[in-house]
Design a protein around this motif. Structure first.
Motif, PDB file in Angstrom:
ATOM      1  N   GLY A   1       3.517  29.989 -11.276  1.00 52.88           N
ATOM      2  CA  GLY A   1       4.898  29.402 -11.975  1.00 52.88           C
ATOM      3  C   GLY A   1       5.731  28.836 -10.728  1.00 52.88           C
ATOM      4  N   THR A   2       5.581  29.436  -9.583  1.00 57.05           N
ATOM      5  CA  THR A   2       6.054  28.819  -8.337  1.00 57.05           C
ATOM      6  C   THR A   2       5.719  27.693  -7.886  1.00 57.05           C
ATOM      7  N   VAL A   3       4.447  27.654  -8.033  1.00 56.99           N
ATOM      8  CA  VAL A   3       3.726  26.511  -7.539  1.00 56.99           C
ATOM      9  C   VAL A   3       3.888  25.359  -8.408  1.00 56.99           C
ATOM     10  N   GLY A   4       3.698  25.517  -9.773  1.00 56.93           N
ATOM     11  CA  GLY A   4       4.118  24.336 -10.786  1.00 56.93           C
ATOM     12  C   GLY A   4       5.481  23.875 -10.580  1.00 56.93           C
ATOM     13  N   GLN A   5       6.430  24.620 -10.294  1.00 59.75           N
ATOM     14  CA  GLN A   5       7.550  24.255 -10.190  1.00 59.75           C
ATOM     15  C   GLN A   5       8.120  23.512  -8.932  1.00 59.75           C
ATOM     16  N   LEU A   6       7.558  23.839  -7.812  1.00 57.69           N
ATOM     17  CA  LEU A   6       7.475  23.063  -6.409  1.00 57.69           C
ATOM     18  C   LEU A   6       6.833  21.871  -6.423  1.00 57.69           C
ATOM     19  N   LEU A   7       5.508  21.684  -7.045  1.00 55.49           N
ATOM     20  CA  LEU A   7       4.807  20.594  -7.404  1.00 55.49           C
ATOM     21  C   LEU A   7       5.630  19.581  -8.049  1.00 55.49           C
ATOM     22  N   TRP A   8       6.109  20.152  -9.266  1.00 56.89           N
ATOM     23  CA  TRP A   8       6.651  19.203 -10.170  1.00 56.89           C
ATOM     24  C   TRP A   8       7.859  18.357  -9.441  1.00 56.89           C
ATOM     25  N   THR A   9       8.685  19.329  -8.862  1.00 56.00           N
ATOM     26  CA  THR A   9      10.113  18.693  -7.822  1.00 56.00           C
ATOM     27  C   THR A   9       9.560  17.634  -7.173  1.00 56.00           C
ATOM     28  N   ARG A  10       8.575  17.953  -6.392  1.00 56.64           N
ATOM     29  CA  ARG A  10       8.148  17.037  -5.354  1.00 56.64           C
ATOM     30  C   ARG A  10       7.513  15.515  -5.920  1.00 56.64           C
ATOM     31  N   ALA A  11       6.844  15.891  -7.090  1.00 56.95           N
ATOM     32  CA  ALA A  11       6.277  14.793  -7.829  1.00 56.95           C
ATOM     33  C   ALA A  11       7.441  13.951  -8.558  1.00 56.95           C
ATOM     34  N   LEU A  12       8.674  14.542  -8.988  1.00 59.86           N
ATOM     35  CA  LEU A  12       9.590  13.679  -9.467  1.00 59.86           C
ATOM     36  C   LEU A  12      10.743  12.752  -8.409  1.00 59.86           C
ATOM     37  N   LYS A  13      10.443  13.341  -7.151  1.00 60.37           N
ATOM     38  CA  LYS A  13      10.902  13.012  -6.041  1.00 60.37           C
ATOM     39  C   LYS A  13      10.323  11.680  -5.557  1.00 60.37           C
ATOM     40  N   LEU A  14       9.138  11.668  -5.936  1.00 58.88           N
ATOM     41  CA  LEU A  14       8.074  10.317  -5.390  1.00 58.88           C
ATOM     42  C   LEU A  14       8.005   9.405  -6.527  1.00 58.88           C
ATOM     43  N   GLY A  15       7.689   9.732  -7.724  1.00 63.25           N
ATOM     44  CA  GLY A  15       7.496   8.945  -8.686  1.00 63.25           C
ATOM     45  C   GLY A  15       8.489   8.920  -9.785  1.00 63.25           C
ATOM     46  N   ASP A  16       8.130   7.873 -10.683  1.00 60.77           N
ATOM     47  CA  ASP A  16       9.001   7.777 -12.184  1.00 60.77           C
ATOM     48  C   ASP A  16       8.673   8.662 -13.166  1.00 60.77           C
TER      49      ASP A  16
ATOM     50  N   ALA B   1       2.344  11.402  -6.152  1.00 64.21           N
ATOM     51  CA  ALA B   1       3.068  11.835  -7.272  1.00 64.21           C
ATOM     52  C   ALA B   1       2.380  12.055  -8.650  1.00 64.21           C
ATOM     53  N   ALA B   2       1.346  11.101  -8.641  1.00 68.77           N
ATOM     54  CA  ALA B   2       0.588  11.598  -9.917  1.00 68.77           C
ATOM     55  C   ALA B   2      -0.300  12.688  -9.645  1.00 68.77           C
ATOM     56  N   LEU B   3      -0.906  13.094  -8.423  1.00 68.11           N
ATOM     57  CA  LEU B   3      -1.749  14.050  -7.843  1.00 68.11           C
ATOM     58  C   LEU B   3      -0.746  15.330  -8.049  1.00 68.11           C
ATOM     59  N   LEU B   4       0.495  15.181  -7.702  1.00 68.87           N
ATOM     60  CA  LEU B   4       1.263  16.503  -7.440  1.00 68.87           C
ATOM     61  C   LEU B   4       1.719  16.673  -8.877  1.00 68.87           C
ATOM     62  N   MET B   5       1.737  15.869  -9.792  1.00 65.13           N
ATOM     63  CA  MET B   5       2.104  16.194 -11.205  1.00 65.13           C
ATOM     64  C   MET B   5       1.011  16.953 -12.074  1.00 65.13           C
ATOM     65  N   LEU B   6      -0.156  16.409 -11.574  1.00 63.50           N
ATOM     66  CA  LEU B   6      -1.340  16.755 -12.109  1.00 63.50           C
ATOM     67  C   LEU B   6      -1.631  18.285 -11.530  1.00 63.50           C
TER      68      LEU B   6
ATOM     69  N   SER C   1       0.942  -1.248   0.115  1.00 65.72           N
ATOM     70  CA  SER C   1      -0.010  -0.093   0.041  1.00 65.72           C
ATOM     71  C   SER C   1       0.669   1.250  -0.100  1.00 65.72           C
ATOM     72  N   ALA C   2       2.058   1.082   0.874  1.00 65.07           N
ATOM     73  CA  ALA C   2       3.046   2.457   0.735  1.00 65.07           C
ATOM     74  C   ALA C   2       3.387   2.950  -0.670  1.00 65.07           C
ATOM     75  N   PRO C   3       3.886   2.025  -1.516  1.00 69.37           N
ATOM     76  CA  PRO C   3       4.256   2.116  -2.623  1.00 69.37           C
ATOM     77  C   PRO C   3       3.223   2.882  -3.583  1.00 69.37           C
ATOM     78  N   ARG C   4       1.930   2.317  -3.500  1.00 63.66           N
ATOM     79  CA  ARG C   4       0.709   2.627  -4.172  1.00 63.66           C
ATOM     80  C   ARG C   4       0.378   4.021  -3.798  1.00 63.66           C
ATOM     81  N   ASN C   5       0.515   4.220  -2.511  1.00 64.30           N
ATOM     82  CA  ASN C   5       0.126   5.674  -1.916  1.00 64.30           C
ATOM     83  C   ASN C   5       1.216   6.692  -2.442  1.00 64.30           C
ATOM     84  N   ALA C   6       2.323   6.388  -2.514  1.00 66.04           N
ATOM     85  CA  ALA C   6       3.682   7.276  -2.935  1.00 66.04           C
ATOM     86  C   ALA C   6       3.435   7.440  -4.649  1.00 66.04           C
ATOM     87  N   HIS C   7       2.769   6.441  -5.325  1.00 66.56           N
ATOM     88  CA  HIS C   7       2.516   6.608  -6.781  1.00 66.56           C
ATOM     89  C   HIS C   7       1.484   7.606  -6.933  1.00 66.56           C
ATOM     90  N   ALA C   8       0.288   7.346  -6.319  1.00 71.18           N
ATOM     91  CA  ALA C   8      -0.723   8.245  -6.387  1.00 71.18           C
ATOM     92  C   ALA C   8      -0.702   9.826  -5.750  1.00 71.18           C
TER      93      ALA C   8
END
Length: 313
Positions: free
Chosen positions: A229-244, A11-16, A2-9
């Motif tokens: 622009g700043t929100v998009g950049q920060l969320l993008w950074t955090r998404a890539l830390k969690l997901g592929d 990451a997907a929400l952060l990237m969205l 469940s932990a990896p699935r939650n991390a992927h989810a």
């Protein structure tokens, strides 16, 4: 499991969220550009973006015994000349990209912006000595084909403005390579801080040559441009830390329908067939390049587990 699935989810929400943030930024850039010159829009984007970023850098150190010293240590660098070069190229890329968003159909400008990974691959060969095999070369060639389909240099529909959008993508690729190099010697927060700290004065200088004080709702568009622009950049950074990156890249493509819909509703724009076909080719090429980069990164981590993973930006 469940932990990896939650991390992927997550990451997907952060990237969205990042994708929507960048899409809204493009829309606000177009709205602001109706009354404010492109140079000035870039300056206010950087200024308001810097203001949105500072609390995120300052608040974590306020609880420490010596906040000022802790903040100085957090953003300390010995590579300021490299940041000057990186931010100068970044400003040029930003000016070209903002001009394209202001003067081209939104769907066309954003589609050409997605070609940046194609140029990153080429720059990585020249500047980093990376080896690229036949499949990635094929993806690069297809990406160029997608760019040509949108630009159409052989057609009466060709516009020199599309070359400005391509120039923005090329310069953005150079910035990406420089960030990769800087991430080997500095932390992500240091890179982001110095980028904004230098962007603000660098974008102010050309703005002063054609300054127009914003009035009325233009202030809202400019502030929203910087914040998104700043929100998009920060969320993008955090998404890539969690997901592929190969799994998250297709989510980032949602920016295209978002800005296309906005272009239709707000500015009466339509998306022509050439832009749709070219965008599809570019997105497919970009996805494969991202997928291949992720595979190579996993192989390197497996073969050299003692090496630290480079921080993302």
């Amino acid at each position: 499991m469940s932990a990896p699935r939650n991390a992927h989810a997550r990451a997907a929400l952060l990237m969205l969220g990042s994708t929507l943030g960048f899409g809204l930024m493009a829309i606000f850039i177009r709205l602001a550009s109706q009354s404010i010159p492109t140079w000035e829009v870039a300056f206010f984007r950087n200024s308001f973006g810097f203001l949105a970023l500072l609390p995120m850098l300052v608040l974590p150190v306020l609880r420490q015994p010596r906040p000022a010293a802790a903040f100085a240590a957090r953003v300390h660098t010995r590579h300021l000349p490299r940041y000057l070069v990186r931010t100068a190229i970044g400003i040029a890329s930003m000016f070209c990209g903002f001009w394209a968003i202001a003067h081209l159909p939104l769907a066309q400008a954003i589609s050409l912006a997605y070609s940046s990974p194609i140029f990153v691959t080429i720059a990585a060969i020249v500047m980093l000595g990376e080896r690229v095999r036949a499949r990635r070369w094929t993806a690069v060639a297809l990406g160029f084909l997608g760019v040509l389909v949108i630009v159409r240099p052989w057609s009466h529909a060709f516009s020199l403005g599309t070359l400005v959008a391509v120039a923005a993508a090329v310069l953005s690729a150079l910035v990406a390579i420089q960030i990769k190099q800087l991430s080997r010697v500095d932390e992500a927060d240091t890179i982001v801080f110095w980028t904004y700290a230098l962007w603000v004065p660098m974008s102010l200088l050309p703005s002063l040559l054609d300054w127009h004080w914003p009035t009325g709702i233009a202030w809202l568009w400019l502030a929203a441009t910087g914040a998104m622009g700043t929100v998009g950049q920060l969320l993008w950074t955090r998404a890539l830390k969690l997901g592929d990156v190969s799994a998250l890249t297709p989510i980032s493509f949602m920016q295209l329908p978002v800005v296309s819909l906005a272009g239709w509703l707000l500015f009466g724009e339509t998306v022509d067939a050439a832009t749709l076909v070219g965008a599809g080719i570019i997105l497919g090429s970009t996805f494969y390049i991202a997928h291949r980069e992720a595979q190579l990164a996993r192989q390197q981590r497996t073969s050299a587990p003692s090496e630290a993973v480079e921080p993302g930006v």
